[in-house]
Design a protein around this motif. Structure first.
Motif, PDB file in Angstrom:
ATOM      1  N   THR A  97     -75.062 -20.290 -30.243  1.00 37.81           N
ATOM      2  CA  THR A  97     -73.923 -20.346 -29.329  1.00 37.81           C
ATOM      3  C   THR A  97     -72.769 -21.177 -29.879  1.00 37.81           C
ATOM      4  OG1 THR A  97     -74.946 -22.211 -28.159  1.00 37.81           O
ATOM      5  CG2 THR A  97     -75.346 -20.003 -27.289  1.00 37.81           C
ATOM      6  N   SER A  98     -73.028 -21.927 -30.952  1.00 35.80           N
ATOM      7  CA  SER A  98     -71.960 -22.710 -31.578  1.00 35.80           C
ATOM      8  C   SER A  98     -71.239 -21.954 -32.688  1.00 35.80           C
ATOM      9  CB  SER A  98     -72.523 -24.017 -32.158  1.00 35.80           C
ATOM     10  OG  SER A  98     -72.955 -24.885 -31.135  1.00 35.80           O
ATOM     11  N   ASN A  99     -71.749 -20.777 -33.049  1.00 39.07           N
ATOM     12  CA  ASN A  99     -71.203 -20.050 -34.197  1.00 39.07           C
ATOM     13  C   ASN A  99     -70.403 -18.824 -33.771  1.00 39.07           C
ATOM     14  OD1 ASN A  99     -74.219 -21.091 -35.414  1.00 39.07           O
ATOM     15  ND2 ASN A  99     -72.360 -21.613 -36.536  1.00 39.07           N
ATOM     16  N   ARG A 100     -69.706 -18.265 -34.728  1.00 40.24           N
ATOM     17  CA  ARG A 100     -68.842 -17.118 -34.492  1.00 40.24           C
ATOM     18  C   ARG A 100     -69.608 -15.947 -33.871  1.00 40.24           C
ATOM     19  NH1 ARG A 100     -64.143 -17.735 -37.806  1.00 40.24           N
ATOM     20  NH2 ARG A 100     -64.337 -19.532 -39.204  1.00 40.24           N
ATOM     21  N   LYS A 101     -68.931 -15.231 -32.968  1.00 46.98           N
ATOM     22  CA  LYS A 101     -69.535 -14.054 -32.343  1.00 46.98           C
ATOM     23  C   LYS A 101     -68.755 -12.807 -32.753  1.00 46.98           C
ATOM     24  CE  LYS A 101     -71.138 -12.059 -27.984  1.00 46.98           C
ATOM     25  NZ  LYS A 101     -71.344 -12.270 -26.532  1.00 46.98           N
ATOM     26  N   VAL A 102     -69.483 -11.816 -33.251  1.00 44.17           N
ATOM     27  CA  VAL A 102     -68.867 -10.556 -33.662  1.00 44.17           C
ATOM     28  C   VAL A 102     -69.288  -9.456 -32.686  1.00 44.17           C
ATOM     29  CG1 VAL A 102     -68.471  -8.948 -35.551  1.00 44.17           C
ATOM     30  CG2 VAL A 102     -69.102 -11.319 -36.049  1.00 44.17           C
ATOM     31  N   VAL A 103     -68.318  -8.666 -32.239  1.00 47.49           N
ATOM     32  CA  VAL A 103     -68.574  -7.492 -31.415  1.00 47.49           C
ATOM     33  C   VAL A 103     -68.264  -6.258 -32.255  1.00 47.49           C
ATOM     34  CG1 VAL A 103     -67.956  -6.224 -29.323  1.00 47.49           C
ATOM     35  CG2 VAL A 103     -67.985  -8.728 -29.301  1.00 47.49           C
ATOM     36  N   ALA A 104     -69.161  -5.278 -32.247  1.00 46.89           N
ATOM     37  CA  ALA A 104     -68.950  -4.030 -32.972  1.00 46.89           C
ATOM     38  C   ALA A 104     -69.075  -2.857 -32.014  1.00 46.89           C
ATOM     39  CB  ALA A 104     -69.975  -3.894 -34.097  1.00 46.89           C
ATOM     40  N   LEU A 105     -68.194  -1.879 -32.170  1.00 42.88           N
ATOM     41  CA  LEU A 105     -68.246  -0.635 -31.399  1.00 42.88           C
ATOM     42  C   LEU A 105     -68.512   0.507 -32.363  1.00 42.88           C
ATOM     43  CD1 LEU A 105     -65.124  -1.115 -29.076  1.00 42.88           C
ATOM     44  CD2 LEU A 105     -67.538  -1.466 -28.476  1.00 42.88           C
ATOM     45  N   VAL A 106     -69.493   1.359 -32.027  1.00 39.98           N
ATOM     46  CA  VAL A 106     -69.888   2.445 -32.918  1.00 39.98           C
ATOM     47  C   VAL A 106     -70.039   3.726 -32.117  1.00 39.98           C
ATOM     48  CG1 VAL A 106     -72.341   1.868 -32.690  1.00 39.98           C
ATOM     49  CG2 VAL A 106     -71.582   3.180 -34.664  1.00 39.98           C
ATOM     50  N   ASN A 107     -69.729   4.855 -32.762  1.00 45.21           N
ATOM     51  CA  ASN A 107     -69.868   6.151 -32.119  1.00 45.21           C
ATOM     52  C   ASN A 107     -69.906   7.221 -33.192  1.00 45.21           C
ATOM     53  OD1 ASN A 107     -70.156   7.926 -30.003  1.00 45.21           O
ATOM     54  ND2 ASN A 107     -67.997   7.935 -29.421  1.00 45.21           N
ATOM     55  N   GLY A 108     -70.436   8.388 -32.845  1.00 44.05           N
ATOM     56  CA  GLY A 108     -70.443   9.493 -33.786  1.00 44.05           C
ATOM     57  C   GLY A 108     -71.615  10.417 -33.579  1.00 44.05           C
ATOM     58  N   THR A 109     -71.711  11.416 -34.470  1.00 43.76           N
ATOM     59  CA  THR A 109     -72.765  12.419 -34.412  1.00 43.76           C
ATOM     60  C   THR A 109     -73.448  12.482 -35.772  1.00 43.76           C
ATOM     61  OG1 THR A 109     -71.369  14.239 -35.189  1.00 43.76           O
ATOM     62  CG2 THR A 109     -71.313  13.735 -32.827  1.00 43.76           C
ATOM     63  N   SER A 110     -74.273  13.499 -35.964  1.00 40.24           N
ATOM     64  CA  SER A 110     -74.950  13.645 -37.247  1.00 40.24           C
ATOM     65  C   SER A 110     -73.984  13.995 -38.369  1.00 40.24           C
ATOM     66  CB  SER A 110     -76.029  14.721 -37.153  1.00 40.24           C
ATOM     67  OG  SER A 110     -75.462  15.960 -36.764  1.00 40.24           O
ATOM     68  N   ASN A 111     -72.766  14.445 -38.031  1.00 44.65           N
ATOM     69  CA  ASN A 111     -71.791  14.819 -39.049  1.00 44.65           C
ATOM     70  C   ASN A 111     -70.900  13.674 -39.491  1.00 44.65           C
ATOM     71  OD1 ASN A 111     -72.413  17.615 -39.374  1.00 44.65           O
ATOM     72  ND2 ASN A 111     -71.455  18.015 -37.396  1.00 44.65           N
ATOM     73  N   ILE A 112     -70.472  12.840 -38.532  1.00 47.78           N
ATOM     74  CA  ILE A 112     -69.572  11.737 -38.879  1.00 47.78           C
ATOM     75  C   ILE A 112     -69.755  10.601 -37.879  1.00 47.78           C
ATOM     76  CG2 ILE A 112     -67.574  12.581 -37.546  1.00 47.78           C
ATOM     77  CD1 ILE A 112     -65.874  11.714 -40.071  1.00 47.78           C
ATOM     78  N   LYS A 113     -69.718   9.371 -38.380  1.00 46.91           N
ATOM     79  CA  LYS A 113     -69.906   8.187 -37.547  1.00 46.91           C
ATOM     80  C   LYS A 113     -68.916   7.115 -38.000  1.00 46.91           C
ATOM     81  CE  LYS A 113     -74.865   9.200 -37.732  1.00 46.91           C
ATOM     82  NZ  LYS A 113     -76.199   8.693 -38.100  1.00 46.91           N
ATOM     83  N   ALA A 114     -68.573   6.214 -37.075  1.00 46.26           N
ATOM     84  CA  ALA A 114     -67.639   5.145 -37.402  1.00 46.26           C
ATOM     85  C   ALA A 114     -67.974   3.899 -36.612  1.00 46.26           C
ATOM     86  CB  ALA A 114     -66.200   5.579 -37.121  1.00 46.26           C
ATOM     87  N   VAL A 115     -67.589   2.749 -37.158  1.00 43.37           N
ATOM     88  CA  VAL A 115     -67.801   1.468 -36.494  1.00 43.37           C
ATOM     89  C   VAL A 115     -66.582   0.584 -36.713  1.00 43.37           C
ATOM     90  CG1 VAL A 115     -68.979   0.449 -38.498  1.00 43.37           C
ATOM     91  CG2 VAL A 115     -69.372  -0.504 -36.209  1.00 43.37           C
ATOM     92  N   ALA A 116     -66.201  -0.160 -35.674  1.00 42.87           N
ATOM     93  CA  ALA A 116     -65.153  -1.173 -35.752  1.00 42.87           C
ATOM     94  C   ALA A 116     -65.742  -2.488 -35.271  1.00 42.87           C
ATOM     95  CB  ALA A 116     -63.951  -0.793 -34.897  1.00 42.87           C
ATOM     96  N   ALA A 117     -65.449  -3.578 -35.978  1.00 47.15           N
ATOM     97  CA  ALA A 117     -66.032  -4.877 -35.641  1.00 47.15           C
ATOM     98  C   ALA A 117     -64.941  -5.942 -35.597  1.00 47.15           C
ATOM     99  CB  ALA A 117     -67.100  -5.258 -36.660  1.00 47.15           C
ATOM    100  N   MET A 118     -65.118  -6.926 -34.709  1.00 52.69           N
ATOM    101  CA  MET A 118     -64.129  -7.990 -34.557  1.00 52.69           C
ATOM    102  C   MET A 118     -64.807  -9.309 -34.216  1.00 52.69           C
ATOM    103  SD  MET A 118     -60.889  -8.897 -34.502  1.00 52.69           S
ATOM    104  CE  MET A 118     -59.949  -7.367 -34.345  1.00 52.69           C
ATOM    105  N   GLU A 119     -64.460 -10.341 -34.961  1.00 54.21           N
ATOM    106  CA  GLU A 119     -64.808 -11.722 -34.637  1.00 54.21           C
ATOM    107  C   GLU A 119     -63.492 -12.384 -34.250  1.00 54.21           C
ATOM    108  OE1 GLU A 119     -64.281 -15.567 -35.229  1.00 54.21           O
ATOM    109  OE2 GLU A 119     -64.423 -14.759 -37.275  1.00 54.21           O
ATOM    110  N   ALA A 120     -63.332 -12.693 -32.959  1.00 54.97           N
ATOM    111  CA  ALA A 120     -62.014 -13.033 -32.422  1.00 54.97           C
ATOM    112  C   ALA A 120     -61.485 -14.379 -32.879  1.00 54.97           C
ATOM    113  CB  ALA A 120     -62.052 -12.985 -30.896  1.00 54.97           C
ATOM    114  N   GLY A 121     -62.343 -15.251 -33.400  1.00 58.92           N
ATOM    115  CA  GLY A 121     -61.816 -16.479 -33.954  1.00 58.92           C
ATOM    116  C   GLY A 121     -62.613 -17.724 -33.628  1.00 58.92           C
ATOM    117  N   GLN A 122     -62.631 -18.632 -34.590  1.00 51.59           N
ATOM    118  CA  GLN A 122     -63.156 -19.982 -34.422  1.00 51.59           C
ATOM    119  C   GLN A 122     -62.504 -20.829 -35.501  1.00 51.59           C
ATOM    120  OE1 GLN A 122     -67.390 -20.599 -35.039  1.00 51.59           O
ATOM    121  NE2 GLN A 122     -67.454 -22.313 -33.618  1.00 51.59           N
TER     122      GLN A 122
END
Length: 294
Positions: A97-122
């Motif tokens: 709980t004292s360290n950076r937190k990263v949130v990732a959003l992922v979506n896709g199918t068997s043909n193509i997939k993508a992910v975006a991730a963000m660590e908002a700051g510390q």
């Protein structure tokens, strides 16, 4: 907070079937080949992600991110449905709980997939990035299918600002959890002239309900392998823009370009240090429909 860099570099390898999920498939000579999908101005701090092995509702997702997020290079992010944005599934990583937190959003199918991730700051830094994976090479629409395609659905994004995470060390030492954004997407591709453009409106921050600028993906060319890269601009919906906000890159996949993935990194306010990492994965309107389909 870091600014955008202008250089475009190809960094992503197509994943092989079996074995190392980050390896590229061999060509006819048995030599591994590479296919750039997303420019480095957008992938930024995310070096690799286990998208080839990921399936919807998996309990974990492996991501390699330069973010001081984990002791292992490939951190194991865990599913957090409370942070989902529509069909975009959320995964988080925070070693304590004292360290950076990263949130990732992922979506896709068997043909193509993508992910975006963000660590908002510390402290004085934040980290962000994205990756995409495609199962096969691009197949353009064939004669009789139609040269123009539309793709519509939901947009999701993450901001490098947000709320203080619970049970942190307190004061200026607290890490933050990224705010999430959403919106409505319409992308149009013309496979006769090989160009693509699009826009996102009805944008807002989910946690605060703050309305955000509508954005446009400025018209750009589609390469022979179905990839593309261009500029994110502020849009008034009338074909005018108010200057460049950042960059986007993406790829088509599936038979007759039935799917698309786009990743974005841009300033959502037209100035200042706030950055938004965006993700779009959609079927074409001929196969899946969407809120802005013709």
């Amino acid at each position: 907070m870091t600014g955008l860099k202008p250089a475009f570099l190809a960094v992503l390898l197509l994943a092989a079937c079996g074995g190392n999920p980050f390896a590229a498939p061999p060509d006819d000579s048995g030599t591994p080949t590479t296919t750039p999908l997303i420019p480095a101005t957008v992938t930024k701090d995310v070096a690799e992600a286990g998208l080839a092995d990921w399936a919807a509702d998996d309990a974990t997702l492996r991501i390699r991110m330069t973010a001081q997020d984990a002791t292992d290079l490939n951190a194991e992010y865990v599913r957090d449905p409370d942070l989902d944005v529509g069909s975009y599934q959320a995964y988080v990583y925070q070693s304590t709980t004292s360290n950076r937190k990263v949130v990732a959003l992922v979506n896709g199918t068997s043909n193509i997939k993508a992910v975006a991730a963000m660590e908002a700051g510390q402290f004085a830094d934040d980290h962000m990035g994205s990756q995409a994976w495609r199962a096969d090479v691009f197949t353009a629409p064939s004669a009789g299918v139609g040269a123009s395609f539309d793709y519509s659905g939901t947009y999701a994004g993450l901001l490098n600002m947000g709320e203080v995470t619970p049970s942190g060390p307190g004061g200026a030492l607290n890490p933050e959890q990224a705010y999430r954004t959403t919106g409505r997407v319409l992308i149009t591709a013309d496979f006769t002239e090989m160009s693509v453009s699009g826009g996102v409106d009805q944008r807002e921050i989910i946690e605060t309900s703050e309305e955000l600028l509508s954005i446009a993906l400025k018209k750009t060319g589609i390469s022979a392998n179905g990839t593309f890269a261009g500029s994110v601009v502020e849009s008034d919906g009338l074909g005018h823009d108010s200057g460049t906000l950042g960059d986007y890159g993406g790829a088509f996949a599936g038979l007759n370009a039935s799917e698309i993935a786009v990743l974005l990194l841009f300033n959502p306010y037209g100035g200042g240090d706030v950055l938004e990492q965006g993700i779009i994965t959609l079927p074409s309107c001929t196969t899946g429909g969407g809120p802005a389909c013709p």
